[in-house]
Design an enzyme around this catalytic site. Sequence first.
Site, short mmCIF file in Angstrom:
data_model
loop_
_atom_site.label_atom_id
_atom_site.label_comp_id
_atom_site.label_asym_id
_atom_site.label_seq_id
_atom_site.Cartn_x
_atom_site.Cartn_y
_atom_site.Cartn_z
N ARG A 1 0.85 -1.19 0.00
CA ARG A 1 0.00 0.00 0.00
C ARG A 1 0.88 1.24 0.00
O ARG A 1 1.86 1.32 0.74
CB ARG A 1 -0.93 0.02 1.22
CG ARG A 1 -2.04 -1.02 1.18
CD ARG A 1 -3.07 -0.69 0.10
NE ARG A 1 -4.11 -1.70 -0.01
CZ ARG A 1 -4.09 -2.71 -0.87
NH1 ARG A 1 -3.06 -2.84 -1.71
NH2 ARG A 1 -5.08 -3.57 -0.92
N ASP B 1 5.28 -0.38 -6.61
CA ASP B 1 4.11 -0.76 -7.40
C ASP B 1 2.87 -0.05 -6.88
O ASP B 1 1.79 -0.20 -7.44
CB ASP B 1 3.90 -2.29 -7.32
CG ASP B 1 2.84 -2.78 -8.31
OD1 ASP B 1 2.90 -2.37 -9.49
OD2 ASP B 1 1.96 -3.55 -7.89
N GLU C 1 -1.97 7.53 -5.60
CA GLU C 1 -2.14 6.89 -6.91
C GLU C 1 -3.56 7.01 -7.47
O GLU C 1 -3.76 6.86 -8.68
CB GLU C 1 -1.76 5.41 -6.83
CG GLU C 1 -2.71 4.55 -6.03
CD GLU C 1 -2.25 3.09 -5.96
OE1 GLU C 1 -3.06 2.23 -6.33
OE2 GLU C 1 -1.11 2.83 -5.55
N HIS D 1 0.66 -0.44 -9.93
CA HIS D 1 -0.17 -1.37 -9.15
C HIS D 1 -0.53 -2.59 -9.99
O HIS D 1 -1.70 -2.99 -10.07
CB HIS D 1 -1.44 -0.66 -8.67
CG HIS D 1 -1.96 -1.19 -7.38
ND1 HIS D 1 -2.46 -0.38 -6.39
CD2 HIS D 1 -2.06 -2.45 -6.90
CE1 HIS D 1 -2.85 -1.11 -5.36
NE2 HIS D 1 -2.62 -2.38 -5.65
#
Length: 332
Positions: free
Chosen positions: A235, A259, A264, A296
Site C-alpha cells: 500500500r 508498485d 495513486e 499497481h
Amino acid sequence: MRIAVFDTHPYDERALNEANAAGEHELEFFEERLHSKTADLAQGFDAVCPFVNCRLGERVLTKLASFGVKLVTLRAAGYNGIDIATAERLGIKVTRVPAYSPEAVAEHNFALLLTLIRKTHRAFNRVREQNFSLDGLEGFNLHGKTYAALGAGRIGQCALRIAKGFGCKLLAYDPYENPAIAAEIGFEYVPLARLLAEADVISLHLPLSDQSHHIIDDAAIAQMKRGVVIANTSRGGLIDTQALIDGLKSGKIGGVGLDVYEQEEGVFFHDLSDQPLQDDTLARLMTFPNVLITSHQGFLTREALAAIAGTALDNASAFARGDTLANEVRSA
C-alpha cells in the site's frame, strides 16, 4: 444477484465473465471508479463490486443503501477506501478477497528488486540505442544480503521463501508473529528498529492502517543502512513520499521499487500519456534513475485475476444463499 462492477478493465471483465460462466449472477461493467459522483450508476443493482481505489464513504454508502444495495463484494484484499462502520450501520455487508495469489505479488516484488539491483532497466534502454558500455551498471548480489520483510502474512511469506532461494539472511517484522512459519521458512522475527538497522533490502507487505501509515518516514530512514533498497508492492500509504525523496537525494536510499503510491488514485490504471502529469511529487520520483515505478500491477497475472474474480463472486453467492460470509469485513 445483479452486480454493478466498477473500475473495470478488459482483463477484469474477462476474468469475471469466466468465473460467472454458469450465469449465476447478472454482471454489468462500468469503467468509472465508484465514488460520490458515480454512485448513481448503482441504481437497480443488488450489489456493487468495486476495486481498491474506489471510495465508499458515508455519502456513497448512504446512496447505495437508498438504492437497495445490500452487498459490497470488493475484488481486492485492502479495504481502507470503505467506511466499514457506516456500512454496518446502514445494513450493507462488505466482503473482500483476502488472498488470491500471494505468489503473484511476491514475484512482482522481486521483478522490481532484481531490475533495480542489476540495473537492467538502464541496460535495456542503452542497448536499444546501440550503447553497449557497462559503465555505471554495477550492481550487487542478493546472495548473502539481509532481506527484511515488513509484514509476514501470506505475501510476505512468499517473498521470504523467494529470498531464501537467493541465499539471503531473512528478517521479518510483524505485529502478529507465527513462530511455526518462521521456523519452517527460516526467518527471524525482530523488532522494527533492528530490522531497519540491519537490512540491505526492505520489502513492504503490511496492510494499511493507522498503525502502519507512514511506517517508513524520516525517522525510519535515518535508522537504515546507507544504500538500502526498498520495494513496496503493498500500500502506498506505508511510505511518506517526501521522506523517501529526501532519502534518495541524500543517497541514504540506494534504490526504490514502487508498485503502489500514496496518491495513486486517479493516476494509476489510467492512460495519461497525452497530458501533463499533474502530480509534482510523482513526477519528481520519476526523475531518479534508481527509482522504478509500476502502476499497481502486482496482482496482474492470469492466475491471480481468476482467483480474485472467483472469490468475489463466491462471496456474492454466499450472501444470496444467506450463508455465513467467510470473507466479511467488520469494523471490530
